[in-house]
Scaffold this motif. Sequence first.
Motif, short mmCIF file in Angstrom:
data_model
loop_
_atom_site.label_atom_id
_atom_site.label_comp_id
_atom_site.label_asym_id
_atom_site.label_seq_id
_atom_site.Cartn_x
_atom_site.Cartn_y
_atom_site.Cartn_z
N ILE A 58 -23.99 27.25 3.68
CA ILE A 58 -23.31 28.56 3.63
C ILE A 58 -23.38 29.25 4.99
O ILE A 58 -22.37 29.75 5.51
N ASN A 59 -24.57 29.24 5.60
CA ASN A 59 -24.72 29.94 6.89
C ASN A 59 -23.90 29.27 7.99
O ASN A 59 -23.24 29.95 8.79
N SER A 89 -18.56 31.16 1.79
CA SER A 89 -18.77 31.39 3.23
C SER A 89 -17.56 32.09 3.83
O SER A 89 -17.69 33.00 4.65
N PRO A 104 -28.44 27.15 1.55
CA PRO A 104 -28.29 28.15 2.64
C PRO A 104 -27.82 27.53 3.95
O PRO A 104 -27.10 28.16 4.72
N ASN A 128 -25.89 38.36 1.89
CA ASN A 128 -26.37 37.43 2.93
C ASN A 128 -27.87 37.16 2.77
O ASN A 128 -28.33 36.03 2.97
N ALA A 134 -19.53 26.67 -2.18
CA ALA A 134 -20.20 27.28 -1.03
C ALA A 134 -19.22 27.59 0.11
O ALA A 134 -19.36 28.62 0.78
N VAL A 136 -28.40 34.76 -0.09
CA VAL A 136 -28.08 33.38 0.34
C VAL A 136 -29.29 32.74 1.03
O VAL A 136 -29.56 31.54 0.84
#
Lengths: 262, 346
Positions: free
Chosen positions: A147-148, A73, A144, A88, A69, A91
């Motif tokens: 990753i975000n 990212s 998520p 995106n 991840a 994700v």
Amino acid sequence: MNNSKNTPLIFTLLGGLILVFILGPLIGMFLETTPLQLFETAKDREVTDSIWLTLRVSFLSTLFFAIGAIPLSYFLARTKFRFKRLINGIVDLPVIIPHSAAGIAILGFISRDSALGQVASSFGLNFVGHPIGIGLAMAFVSIPFLINAARDGFENVPVRLEKTALNLGASPVRVFFTISLPLAWKNILSGLIMMFARGLSEFGAVVIVAYHPMITPVLIYERFGAFGLKYARPVSVVFILVCLVFFVFLRTLSKDKNSSNA
Amino acid sequence: MLKLENISIQLGSFQLNDINLELEKGDYYVLLGKSGVGKTVLLEIIAGLINPDKGRVFLNNEDITEKKIQKRKVGIVFQDYSVFPHLTVKQNIEYSLKGKKISKSEKDALTNEYAEITNVSHLLNRGTQNLSGGELQRVALARMLVTKPECLLLDEPLASLDVQLKGDLRNLLRKINQNGTTILHVTHDYEEAIALSKKVAVMHEGEIIQKGFTKEVFRQPANKFVANFTGIKNFFFADFSSINIAKINNSIEIHVSNIDEISNGKIIICGEEIILSQDKLESSATNNFKGHIKQIIPYLMNYEIIVDIGIVLSAVISEESLNKFSFKENSECWVSFKSSAIKIIH
């Protein structure tokens, strides 16, 4: 920062109602659980085993999926490509789909009929009803968050610092590990904590993939179904307390790390 | 030593067109131009951080256009210093030494040597968060110099420093250059070019419009933009159709000493040699005009008077003169200058 005197009274009242809405049911649950019930529940082997299983699986799945991840990212933060918005969106998909549906999807992905399931079978493994299956379900719904957060962290690292490091003779891999990763670490750590915490609380996806071994959210559901609220409540309180301890501990760790960077 | 051949690049609406530049070993070359003309992009192309659409970059006769950034031996120091905020000053300086096959004592010796040259020895164990602009610039320079680059690229190195720090850093840059490092320095400040460079190139709208030895460029600007940009005022194109008369804008005629008898060219009227008076002067000055004072600009030691005589001139007078003759904006005055105050550029 705005002085609280400048905040309209109605904002304070409405905000207070929301806080009551969040805290009210939790405080009520705590108040209705006696210390004796808590003590007995904390001694219950089924409960302690499920809590350890939940913590262990969520922690390990967070670490395992972070390996992929975090590079993803970085890629999303640094690379411009045609379908970036689509990626995106993908994700974020686990956040918006119902978690029971996510469980069904994961089950189809890891069952004995699937390609992955058949590969696992050849090694004598069955992910369904196995901690690995639980970890996959937890990771699916919680990744998520990591990753975000990590993508935001990498986006905040000035590209020029990376260019400077390259110009100083560092390889791209060294630049990543010595410049980008340390500077984005605050966000990454926050993402890891959120992913871990979200994994702990997952029920919908996990219950479809693995009713047994029982993670604590499933155990709470089972106690509620079989014995009612009175028996489900102490398990919930113990689990919430354990989660809070871990959450505060990890947040404190990340805060120490951030302040040492300052 | 460093040679740019027909470098062109298009980045959105911005472009660099056919940039050709050649630096010899030991040169201090200044690239002069307004913000946004592509100076930084050019440095990034040389350093390998951006690939040009067209053209080649040579270093010591080797084509390095496709060479990896890490292998180029060209060091760039950015305007914002780009000092790594999570590392100490020492860790910043020795960043490039990590992974090299040299002993720890050698690394320490190199770090200390360049920290001393750049005067940051006392900061080595400090973090970088609370350093001043000048200190950060020195750390960035030390960190780059320790790599012993063949050519040092400086992007507006003095832009955000105060006057005192600028002076100190100019001395440091001179010292670095005198030690044999070739420097390509980008700036919008012509005074930096005068103070530091041996050669200068003036950039405008993505192109180099004049280059050469600094003194020559400043003495003989190729056009009004270069003249204005290099701080030269009272620069005009003129026709010399009559003997010793320069006609500007087909309107105003000025007496000059046109010894070479050229038919057209450029003239510079020295602002310090323009005399302003309330009444017409009886003097040996051959150029006398009635003018309108448009603006009075105060400076530390004197005043600049912008006066319109059909062309707009800039004259320099002392505070004493300003008070004595009570010149005011939007008032009339007389403007006189000798033909010897006019420099004709072929």
